[in-house]
Design an enzyme around this catalytic site. Sequence first.
Site, PDB file in Angstrom:
ATOM      1  N   HIS B  96     -18.254 -27.611 -26.618  1.00 53.61           N
ATOM      2  CA  HIS B  96     -18.699 -27.122 -25.313  1.00 53.61           C
ATOM      3  C   HIS B  96     -17.753 -26.027 -24.886  1.00 53.61           C
ATOM      4  O   HIS B  96     -16.572 -26.082 -25.193  1.00 53.61           O
ATOM      5  CB  HIS B  96     -18.587 -28.186 -24.205  1.00 53.61           C
ATOM      6  CG  HIS B  96     -19.243 -29.471 -24.498  1.00 53.61           C
ATOM      7  ND1 HIS B  96     -20.538 -29.726 -24.132  1.00 53.61           N
ATOM      8  CD2 HIS B  96     -18.792 -30.583 -25.095  1.00 53.61           C
ATOM      9  CE1 HIS B  96     -20.846 -30.941 -24.505  1.00 53.61           C
ATOM     10  NE2 HIS B  96     -19.811 -31.498 -25.101  1.00 53.61           N
ATOM     11  N   ASN B  97     -18.259 -25.095 -24.116  1.00 53.90           N
ATOM     12  CA  ASN B  97     -17.392 -24.086 -23.520  1.00 53.90           C
ATOM     13  C   ASN B  97     -18.010 -23.685 -22.188  1.00 53.90           C
ATOM     14  O   ASN B  97     -19.200 -23.383 -22.127  1.00 53.90           O
ATOM     15  CB  ASN B  97     -17.275 -22.877 -24.472  1.00 53.90           C
ATOM     16  CG  ASN B  97     -16.223 -21.873 -24.019  1.00 53.90           C
ATOM     17  OD1 ASN B  97     -15.568 -22.075 -23.003  1.00 53.90           O
ATOM     18  ND2 ASN B  97     -16.082 -20.791 -24.778  1.00 53.90           N
TER      19      ASN B  97
END
Lengths: 158, 150
Positions: B96-97
Site C-alpha cells: 500500500h502507499n
Amino acid sequence: MLDAVDRRIVAATQAGLPLVCEPYRAIAEKLGLEEADIIARLKRLLGEGAIRRIGAIPNHYALGFTANGMSVWDVADDAVAGIGAKIGALDEVTHCYERPRHLPLWPYNLFAMVHGHTRDEVRAKVERIARLIGPAARAHDVLFSTRILKKTGLRIAA
Amino acid sequence: MPVIDPTSRAIINGLQGGFPLTPRPFRDAGLELGLSEGELIEGVRDLVGAGRLSRFGPLWNAELLGGDVCLAAIAVPPERFDEVAEQVNAHPEIAHNYERTHALNMWFVVSAEDPRRIAEVIAEIEAETGLGVHAMPKMHEFFVGFRVEV
C-alpha cells in the site's frame, strides 16, 4: 506456524469462501481433504490468531467511508499498553499499534486508524478518543489520506 | 453515502466476524440475521460483485503466515512527489502507499515473506530517491474492534 496443508487452505481461501451451501466441503473437495479436517483446521487457525476473523471484509471506500484518518498520539511509554488496549477496543478504530518515535520530526508512538464518511466525522471521533485518553496524550495529530498511490492485496503462494 | 438495502445492511453489520464453522454456515448465520440460506448467499454474492465487500471469508494475519510487514514514511519535496511515488511503487514488496497531510507526506507498507527483505527494500528506496525512509515497525498491536456500521 503453518504446515503445508494450512498453507494450501490459505491459498484456497484468500480470495474468499465459495458462496455455496457447503463452502467447507467445496474447499475440501478441491484440496482432496475431508470437510471435518478443513473445519477443524480453520477453528485452530482462528484460535491461534492466524485468522483474525471470518466473515464480511468491507471495502471502506465503496461503503462511503471515504475519509481515512491516521490519528497519532504521543503518550508516555509506560502508559502506552493500557491506553492502546482501550483505544483498540473502540468500534471506530480499525487498527491500533505502538510504533517507534522519530524525534524531532515524529514524536508519536501510538497509531489508531479512524474511518468516516467525512473528515469532520473523523475529527469528531478523534476528539472523542482525545477525551478518553485525557492528559496522558501529550500531543496528537490526524493525517488524512489524500491519494491512494498503490493498493494490492496479500497474496501467499500455496 | 451509497443506498444500502436491509439485506445488505444486515450482512455488513452482522457478519464482520463469527461466521459459523459448521457444515451449513450460511443457513446457521442466516437464522441469526433473519435471512434464509439462499438469501444470505445471494446477498453476499451481490455485495462482493458490487465491490462493497472486498471479499467474504477468512481475514488472514499476514505476519503469522511467515511474512513480515513494516510501515514506513518519507518527507518528499512536493515537486518530486510523483517521481518518488513511481520509484517506491516499482518495488513489488510495496503493498500500500498513501499520500497524507503532513511533512511526512508519503506512507507505505513494505511486506515480504522473508523478513530480511524489509531492510533491503528500505535501503534500496533510500539509494534510489536520496531521501531518508523512516521505518515504523509495529512494536505492539492492540485489540482491534475492526467494524464498520452502515
